[in-house]
Design a protein around this motif. Structure first.
Motif, PDB file in Angstrom:
ATOM      1  N   VAL A  96       0.827  -1.208   0.000  1.00  0.00           N
ATOM      2  CA  VAL A  96       0.000   0.000   0.000  1.00  0.00           C
ATOM      3  C   VAL A  96       0.863   1.262   0.000  1.00  0.00           C
ATOM      4  CG1 VAL A  96      -2.074  -0.993   1.039  1.00  0.00           C
ATOM      5  CG2 VAL A  96      -0.311   0.002   2.517  1.00  0.00           C
ATOM      6  N   ARG A  97       2.176   1.073   0.114  1.00  0.00           N
ATOM      7  CA  ARG A  97       3.056   2.251   0.066  1.00  0.00           C
ATOM      8  C   ARG A  97       3.617   2.475  -1.335  1.00  0.00           C
ATOM      9  NH1 ARG A  97       4.990   0.688   5.386  1.00  0.00           N
ATOM     10  NH2 ARG A  97       6.864  -0.186   4.468  1.00  0.00           N
ATOM     11  N   ASP A  98       3.235   1.611  -2.294  1.00  0.00           N
ATOM     12  CA  ASP A  98       3.669   1.866  -3.674  1.00  0.00           C
ATOM     13  C   ASP A  98       2.522   1.514  -4.615  1.00  0.00           C
ATOM     14  OD1 ASP A  98       3.710  -0.900  -4.478  1.00  0.00           O
ATOM     15  OD2 ASP A  98       5.620  -1.160  -3.453  1.00  0.00           O
ATOM     16  N   TRP A  99       2.749   1.626  -5.914  1.00  0.00           N
ATOM     17  CA  TRP A  99       1.688   1.390  -6.902  1.00  0.00           C
ATOM     18  C   TRP A  99       1.995   0.183  -7.762  1.00  0.00           C
ATOM     19  CZ3 TRP A  99      -2.842   4.092  -6.811  1.00  0.00           C
ATOM     20  CH2 TRP A  99      -2.870   5.185  -5.945  1.00  0.00           C
ATOM     21  N   ASN A 100       3.073  -0.535  -7.435  1.00  0.00           N
ATOM     22  CA  ASN A 100       3.429  -1.682  -8.275  1.00  0.00           C
ATOM     23  C   ASN A 100       2.416  -2.811  -8.094  1.00  0.00           C
ATOM     24  OD1 ASN A 100       5.639  -0.170  -8.865  1.00  0.00           O
ATOM     25  ND2 ASN A 100       6.970  -1.206  -7.388  1.00  0.00           N
ATOM     26  N   GLU A 101       2.446  -3.782  -9.011  1.00  0.00           N
ATOM     27  CA  GLU A 101       1.521  -4.917  -8.910  1.00  0.00           C
ATOM     28  C   GLU A 101       1.659  -5.580  -7.544  1.00  0.00           C
ATOM     29  OE1 GLU A 101       2.130  -7.376 -12.395  1.00  0.00           O
ATOM     30  OE2 GLU A 101       1.396  -5.790 -13.703  1.00  0.00           O
ATOM     31  N   VAL A 102       0.548  -6.117  -7.064  1.00  0.00           N
ATOM     32  CA  VAL A 102       0.525  -6.608  -5.685  1.00  0.00           C
ATOM     33  C   VAL A 102       1.309  -7.913  -5.504  1.00  0.00           C
ATOM     34  CG1 VAL A 102      -1.681  -5.502  -5.173  1.00  0.00           C
ATOM     35  CG2 VAL A 102      -1.661  -7.864  -5.967  1.00  0.00           C
ATOM     36  N   TYR A 103       1.608  -8.609  -6.601  1.00  0.00           N
ATOM     37  CA  TYR A 103       2.246  -9.925  -6.452  1.00  0.00           C
ATOM     38  C   TYR A 103       3.766  -9.820  -6.324  1.00  0.00           C
ATOM     39  CZ  TYR A 103      -2.357 -11.498  -7.587  1.00  0.00           C
ATOM     40  OH  TYR A 103      -3.702 -11.698  -7.541  1.00  0.00           O
ATOM     41  N   VAL A 104       4.361 -10.815  -5.668  1.00  0.00           N
ATOM     42  CA  VAL A 104       5.818 -10.882  -5.577  1.00  0.00           C
ATOM     43  C   VAL A 104       6.333 -11.220  -6.973  1.00  0.00           C
ATOM     44  CG1 VAL A 104       7.766 -12.115  -4.533  1.00  0.00           C
ATOM     45  CG2 VAL A 104       5.662 -11.754  -3.206  1.00  0.00           C
ATOM     46  N   PRO A 105       7.149 -10.334  -7.551  1.00  0.00           N
ATOM     47  CA  PRO A 105       7.597 -10.602  -8.925  1.00  0.00           C
ATOM     48  C   PRO A 105       8.303 -11.954  -9.011  1.00  0.00           C
ATOM     49  CG  PRO A 105       8.289  -8.405  -8.209  1.00  0.00           C
ATOM     50  CD  PRO A 105       7.718  -9.092  -7.002  1.00  0.00           C
ATOM     51  N   GLY A 106       7.962 -12.711 -10.025  1.00  0.00           N
ATOM     52  CA  GLY A 106       8.638 -13.995 -10.256  1.00  0.00           C
ATOM     53  C   GLY A 106       8.204 -15.121  -9.341  1.00  0.00           C
ATOM     54  N   SER A 107       7.211 -14.867  -8.444  1.00  0.00           N
ATOM     55  CA  SER A 107       6.877 -15.920  -7.473  1.00  0.00           C
ATOM     56  C   SER A 107       6.149 -17.101  -8.125  1.00  0.00           C
ATOM     57  CB  SER A 107       6.024 -15.351  -6.335  1.00  0.00           C
ATOM     58  OG  SER A 107       4.770 -14.916  -6.816  1.00  0.00           O
ATOM     59  N   LEU A 108       5.641 -16.891  -9.320  1.00  0.00           N
ATOM     60  CA  LEU A 108       4.903 -17.982  -9.965  1.00  0.00           C
ATOM     61  C   LEU A 108       5.815 -18.980 -10.668  1.00  0.00           C
ATOM     62  CD1 LEU A 108       1.902 -16.154 -11.638  1.00  0.00           C
ATOM     63  CD2 LEU A 108       1.758 -18.041 -10.026  1.00  0.00           C
ATOM     64  N   LEU A 109       6.911 -18.448 -11.216  1.00  0.00           N
ATOM     65  CA  LEU A 109       7.706 -19.288 -12.113  1.00  0.00           C
ATOM     66  C   LEU A 109       8.189 -20.596 -11.480  1.00  0.00           C
ATOM     67  CD1 LEU A 109       9.600 -16.805 -14.410  1.00  0.00           C
ATOM     68  CD2 LEU A 109       7.862 -18.497 -15.038  1.00  0.00           C
ATOM     69  N   PRO A 110       8.677 -20.569 -10.224  1.00  0.00           N
ATOM     70  CA  PRO A 110       9.163 -21.841  -9.658  1.00  0.00           C
ATOM     71  C   PRO A 110       8.065 -22.900  -9.513  1.00  0.00           C
ATOM     72  CG  PRO A 110       9.832 -19.950  -8.298  1.00  0.00           C
ATOM     73  CD  PRO A 110       8.883 -19.447  -9.313  1.00  0.00           C
ATOM     74  N   ILE A 111       6.792 -22.477  -9.442  1.00  0.00           N
ATOM     75  CA  ILE A 111       5.745 -23.474  -9.171  1.00  0.00           C
ATOM     76  C   ILE A 111       4.865 -23.750 -10.383  1.00  0.00           C
ATOM     77  CG2 ILE A 111       5.564 -23.043  -6.688  1.00  0.00           C
ATOM     78  CD1 ILE A 111       3.070 -21.275  -7.340  1.00  0.00           C
ATOM     79  N   VAL A 112       5.073 -22.987 -11.480  1.00  0.00           N
ATOM     80  CA  VAL A 112       4.069 -23.042 -12.540  1.00  0.00           C
ATOM     81  C   VAL A 112       4.015 -24.409 -13.233  1.00  0.00           C
ATOM     82  CG1 VAL A 112       5.508 -22.042 -14.359  1.00  0.00           C
ATOM     83  CG2 VAL A 112       3.044 -21.778 -14.457  1.00  0.00           C
ATOM     84  N   SER A 113       5.159 -25.040 -13.421  1.00  0.00           N
ATOM     85  CA  SER A 113       5.148 -26.330 -14.124  1.00  0.00           C
ATOM     86  C   SER A 113       4.350 -27.359 -13.327  1.00  0.00           C
ATOM     87  CB  SER A 113       6.564 -26.835 -14.366  1.00  0.00           C
ATOM     88  OG  SER A 113       7.213 -25.939 -15.222  1.00  0.00           O
ATOM     89  N   GLU A 114       4.613 -27.383 -12.012  1.00  0.00           N
ATOM     90  CA  GLU A 114       3.865 -28.312 -11.140  1.00  0.00           C
ATOM     91  C   GLU A 114       2.370 -28.010 -11.178  1.00  0.00           C
ATOM     92  OE1 GLU A 114       4.977 -28.109  -7.102  1.00  0.00           O
ATOM     93  OE2 GLU A 114       6.444 -29.726  -7.288  1.00  0.00           O
ATOM     94  N   GLN A 115       2.038 -26.735 -11.138  1.00  0.00           N
ATOM     95  CA  GLN A 115       0.628 -26.353 -11.142  1.00  0.00           C
ATOM     96  C   GLN A 115      -0.037 -26.730 -12.464  1.00  0.00           C
ATOM     97  OE1 GLN A 115      -1.328 -25.135  -8.579  1.00  0.00           O
ATOM     98  NE2 GLN A 115       0.481 -25.742  -7.431  1.00  0.00           N
ATOM     99  N   ALA A 116       0.676 -26.503 -13.576  1.00  0.00           N
ATOM    100  CA  ALA A 116       0.139 -26.887 -14.887  1.00  0.00           C
ATOM    101  C   ALA A 116      -0.051 -28.402 -14.941  1.00  0.00           C
ATOM    102  CB  ALA A 116       1.071 -26.418 -15.995  1.00  0.00           C
ATOM    103  N   GLY A 117       0.805 -29.122 -14.223  1.00  0.00           N
ATOM    104  CA  GLY A 117       0.730 -30.585 -14.188  1.00  0.00           C
ATOM    105  C   GLY A 117      -0.524 -31.101 -13.493  1.00  0.00           C
ATOM    106  N   ARG A 118      -1.277 -30.248 -12.818  1.00  0.00           N
ATOM    107  CA  ARG A 118      -2.533 -30.687 -12.191  1.00  0.00           C
ATOM    108  C   ARG A 118      -3.653 -30.845 -13.223  1.00  0.00           C
ATOM    109  NH1 ARG A 118      -5.054 -27.337  -8.624  1.00  0.00           N
ATOM    110  NH2 ARG A 118      -5.876 -29.054  -7.400  1.00  0.00           N
ATOM    111  N   CYS A 119      -3.429 -30.314 -14.446  1.00  0.00           N
ATOM    112  CA  CYS A 119      -4.468 -30.390 -15.483  1.00  0.00           C
ATOM    113  C   CYS A 119      -4.705 -31.858 -15.849  1.00  0.00           C
ATOM    114  CB  CYS A 119      -4.009 -29.607 -16.709  1.00  0.00           C
ATOM    115  SG  CYS A 119      -5.162 -29.674 -18.081  1.00  0.00           S
ATOM    116  N   MET A 120      -5.982 -32.258 -15.945  1.00  0.00           N
ATOM    117  CA  MET A 120      -6.305 -33.669 -16.200  1.00  0.00           C
ATOM    118  C   MET A 120      -6.479 -33.961 -17.685  1.00  0.00           C
ATOM    119  SD  MET A 120      -8.849 -34.611 -13.059  1.00  0.00           S
ATOM    120  CE  MET A 120     -10.223 -33.651 -13.644  1.00  0.00           C
TER     121      MET A 120
END
Ligand code: FAD
Ligand code: SF4
Length: 487
Positions: free
Chosen positions: A24-48
């Motif tokens: 709330v002290r800045d205007w940047n996107e709320v997410y931690v930059p790059g926090s998705l990349l380490p988990i994205v392959s595993e998460q995509a792997g949940r697709c049936m």
């Protein structure tokens, strides 16, 4: 199929948000930059990789979700990006801003948490940009035809990109000083940083699309003359007439439409102002309207240093579980906690504003409200529930009622409107005026970015067929009447 056991072995995990006190002290996107990349392959792997992928139907663009989940699982970012762009011009917009009706239609969602489709989408496109995989795709041949697109929101940009790539010479006319429509001046930086729009505009310029800002069709340039200058026109002018609140005291200083308040804050981020001409700093803020626009006012007021923020909604609080009449795979109305709501403030449901009260200088100080309930299908005031709350800045975020009727565009073209005040169109997105098409909120009414892109793509096909005399290789994800499983 990505990982045959992924949905059994991996829990759903999303992007990490930055701590509230930091963001709330800045205007940047709320997410931690790059926090998705380490988990994205595993998460995509949940697709049936379902036999019937209901998510395709849930997504207005018909995104090929199991296909790009598979590539993301295998770390093949080039193929994933190619599949993503096959149906979506701007996945970095939808991957950040879409309410993800696809996830409501995910088959895994029947028994477990659905696949994090939206997060996979944004990870693929961010990775694709980072790896230089997103490049201009200029047409091999020009058709010799020219098309004017009125409006540079997501529908106008999608239509322009499709038509440019099909070989037509496209000019986008935008009345604002910068391009992007509501992506630029409605949606705050903390939901989507504007660099994402700038990068796409550069790509489009390199492909040959031309842009003219500061030109309002109807006011600065007669619409009928524009039609004569071009072989076809796409109206992508949005639904920008804001719904009013005709309550006593509405004329007091400090009561503004959300789309008066939000653009000024966005212009601070663009460097046009040091402090916003309308600011929440130190004020008790009341936001009237419980939707996305209201939430954006809430998050903006937090960052401007409001003393308090209260959001009012006339309808009852939605449930946290699907209602029986909104079963899987429909997109249900659920209680949503957006990033702005995580940051503080109070939400009050089932209340209506009765009047505003000001001080001797004409500045709003109080908002009077009353509780309401549904009686025989009508919202009715509950006697004895009147009260007042402090309100030194009020923003009205109660929706939009159709295309701008003040600039003469509708009359100069001679357009028919439908009963809801939107530009009427046929199955090809053509209006009653030959060669004039309509896409996005201007034709559909206030909606979503994903629908705007889908409409821009589909209207482009209609235009291409018109110019080519019947045949078009462009894809058309939807028809104007499509509502499908989604919002
Ligand atoms: C504050 C806010 C937040 C939102 N948040 C979300 C969200 O998080 N997720 C989501 O999916 N949707 C969201 N929406 C809805 C979404 O932004 C719209 O559905 C979408 O932008 C519609 O796209 P569009 O291209 O049809 O119109 P717009 O984005 O409205 O673009 C229309 C453009 O046309 C220009 N224009 C109008 N008339 C003329 C003229 N005569 N001549 C030249 N130019 C003209 C306007 O200046 C504008 O730039 C939000 C809407 C608002 C208001
Ligand atoms: S655009 Fe929206 S609905 Fe479509 S896949 Fe992405 S998040 Fe889902």
């Amino acid at each position: 199929m990505a990982d045959p056991k992924g949905f059994l072995t991996t829990e759903r995990e999303g992007a990490q948000s930055r701590p509230v006190e930091e963001r709330v002290r800045d205007w940047n996107e709320v997410y931690v930059p790059g926090s998705l990349l380490p988990i994205v392959s595993e998460q995509a792997g949940r697709c049936m990789d379902c036999g019937i992928p209901f998510c395709h139907n849930g997504c207005p663009l018909g995104n090929l979700i199991p296909e790009w989940n598979d590539y993301a699982y295998r770390d093949d970012w080039s193929a994933a990006s190619e599949r993503l762009h096959a149906t979506n011009n701007f996945p970095e917009f939808t991957g950040r801003l879409c309410p993800a009706p696809c996830e409501s239609a995910c088959v895994l969602g029947i028994s477990q948490e659905p696949v994090t489709i939206k997060n996979v989408e944004v990870s693929i496109i961010d990775k694709a940009w980072a790896c230089g995989l997103v490049t201009p795709q200029p047409p091999e041949r020009l058709s010799g035809k020219t098309v004017a697109v009125i409006g540079s929101g997501p529908s106008g940009l999608a239509a322009a990109q499709q038509l440019t790539r099909a070989g037509h010479t496209v000019v986008v006319y935008e009345r604002a000083d910068r391009l992007g429509g509501l992506l630029r001046y409605g949606i705050p930086e903390f939901k989507m940083e504007k660099r994402h729009i700038n990068r796409r505009i550069e790509q489009m310029r390199a492909e040959g699309t031309k842009f003219r800002t500061g030109v309002e069709i109807g006011r600065d340039l007669d619409a009928a003359k524009l039609r004569k200058r071009h072989d076809a026109v796409v109206i992508a002018a949005g639904s920008t007439t804001a719904r009013e609140l005709p309550a006593p005291g509405r004329e007091l200083n400090g009561i503004h439409q959300a789309m008066e308040y939000l653009p000024l804050s966005n212009k601070v981020q663009e460097g046009d102002y040091v402090t916003p001409p309308i600011s929440a700093e130190g004020k008790h803020v009341v936001v009237i309207g419980g939707g996305d626009t209201g939430a954006d006012c809430v998050g903006t007021a937090h960052r401007q240093g409001a003393a308090s923020v209260t959001q009012l909604e006339i309808m009852p609080k939605p449930g946290e579980e699907r209602a029986p009449h909104q079963p899987w795979p429909t997109f249900p109305m659920l209680y949503k906690v957006t990033s702005a709501h995580e940051e503080g403030g109070e939400r009050v449901y089932s209340v209506n504003t009765t009047r505003f009260e000001g001080d001797e200088d004409g500045n709003v100080q109080w908002l009077h409200l009353v509780e309401v309930e549904m009686v025989e299908g009508k919202l009715t005031q509950k006697p004895g529930t009147e009260r007042k709350i402090p309100a030194q800045l009020v923003t009205l975020a109660m929706g939009f009622t159709g295309i701008d009727r003040e600039n003469g565009l509708v009359e100069q073209f001679g357009l028919d409107l439908d009963e809801r005040g939107n530009v009427a169109r046929d199955a090809e997105f053509a209006t009653n005026v030959p060669g004039v098409y309509v896409a996005g909120d201007a034709g559909r009414g206030q909606s979503l970015i994903v629908w705007a892109i889908a409409e821009g793509r589909s209207a482009a096909k209609g235009v291409d067929r018109h110019l080519a005399g019947g045949a078009s290789a462009l894809p058309a994800p939807i028809r104007p009447t499509d509502r499908a499983l989604t919002v």
